[in-house]
Design a protein around this motif. Structure first.
Motif, PDB file in Angstrom:
ATOM      1  N   UNK A 174       8.802  -0.604   1.260  1.00  0.00           N
ATOM      2  CA  UNK A 174       7.548   0.105   1.048  1.00  0.00           C
ATOM      3  C   UNK A 174       7.288   1.127   2.145  1.00  0.00           C
ATOM      4  N   UNK A 175       6.737   2.244   1.756  1.00  0.00           N
ATOM      5  CA  UNK A 175       6.370   3.262   2.747  1.00  0.00           C
ATOM      6  C   UNK A 175       5.119   2.855   3.524  1.00  0.00           C
ATOM      7  N   UNK A 176       4.445   1.821   3.058  1.00  0.00           N
ATOM      8  CA  UNK A 176       3.214   1.360   3.702  1.00  0.00           C
ATOM      9  C   UNK A 176       3.474   0.157   4.608  1.00  0.00           C
ATOM     10  N   UNK A 177       4.703   0.036   5.102  1.00  0.00           N
ATOM     11  CA  UNK A 177       5.095  -1.106   5.916  1.00  0.00           C
ATOM     12  C   UNK A 177       5.689  -0.642   7.241  1.00  0.00           C
ATOM     13  N   UNK A 178       5.331  -1.328   8.305  1.00  0.00           N
ATOM     14  CA  UNK A 178       5.952  -1.109   9.605  1.00  0.00           C
ATOM     15  C   UNK A 178       6.804  -2.348   9.870  1.00  0.00           C
ATOM     16  N   UNK A 179       8.096  -2.182   9.761  1.00  0.00           N
ATOM     17  CA  UNK A 179       9.027  -3.312   9.814  1.00  0.00           C
ATOM     18  C   UNK A 179       8.850  -4.120  11.098  1.00  0.00           C
ATOM     19  N   UNK A 232      -7.944  13.564   8.532  1.00  0.00           N
ATOM     20  CA  UNK A 232      -8.476  12.226   8.270  1.00  0.00           C
ATOM     21  C   UNK A 232      -7.842  11.177   9.181  1.00  0.00           C
ATOM     22  N   UNK A 233      -6.550  11.327   9.461  1.00  0.00           N
ATOM     23  CA  UNK A 233      -5.879  10.392  10.357  1.00  0.00           C
ATOM     24  C   UNK A 233      -6.450  10.534  11.769  1.00  0.00           C
ATOM     25  N   UNK A 237      -2.360   7.179   6.127  1.00  0.00           N
ATOM     26  CA  UNK A 237      -2.403   8.637   5.962  1.00  0.00           C
ATOM     27  C   UNK A 237      -1.013   9.269   5.990  1.00  0.00           C
ATOM     28  N   UNK A 238       0.023   8.453   5.934  1.00  0.00           N
ATOM     29  CA  UNK A 238       1.396   8.981   5.925  1.00  0.00           C
ATOM     30  C   UNK A 238       1.592   9.858   4.697  1.00  0.00           C
ATOM     31  N   UNK A 239       2.164  11.003   4.902  1.00  0.00           N
ATOM     32  CA  UNK A 239       2.415  11.924   3.812  1.00  0.00           C
ATOM     33  C   UNK A 239       1.245  12.826   3.477  1.00  0.00           C
ATOM     34  N   UNK A 240       0.104  12.579   4.088  1.00  0.00           N
ATOM     35  CA  UNK A 240      -1.070  13.419   3.857  1.00  0.00           C
ATOM     36  C   UNK A 240      -0.862  14.735   4.599  1.00  0.00           C
ATOM     37  N   UNK A 241      -0.825  15.851   3.889  1.00  0.00           N
ATOM     38  CA  UNK A 241      -0.586  17.126   4.575  1.00  0.00           C
ATOM     39  C   UNK A 241      -1.723  17.520   5.513  1.00  0.00           C
TER      40      UNK A 241
END
Length: 67
Positions: A2-7, A50-51, A42-46
């Motif tokens: 998932x892109x929403x995960x920090x391993x 907001x981040x 907010x990853x991928x947010x151009x």
């Protein structure tokens, strides 16, 4: 994966490493985790506004709690 995960934060060993590093640097693990979640959400947010606004809110709260 998932892109929403920090391993690093998904393994007990990784969490212990980050916790020890936070403690050694006088920074709370919960606050670190909150900052990471703000960045991941907010990853991928151009528009990074907001981040950065979320970071400002979190860091302002941390500063206020320490005073």
């Amino acid at each position: 994966m998932s892109r929403k995960t920090v391993v690093l934060l998904n393994t007990p060993e990784g969490r212990e490493l980050v916790m020890a590093s936070c403690e050694a640097n006088g920074f709370g693990f919960a606050e670190f985790e909150e900052l990471v979640k703000a960045q991941v959400s907010h990853a991928g947010d151009p528009n990074r506004y907001h981040m950065y606004a979320a970071f400002d809110d979190i860091l302002d709260r941390i500063k206020a709690e320490k005073n």
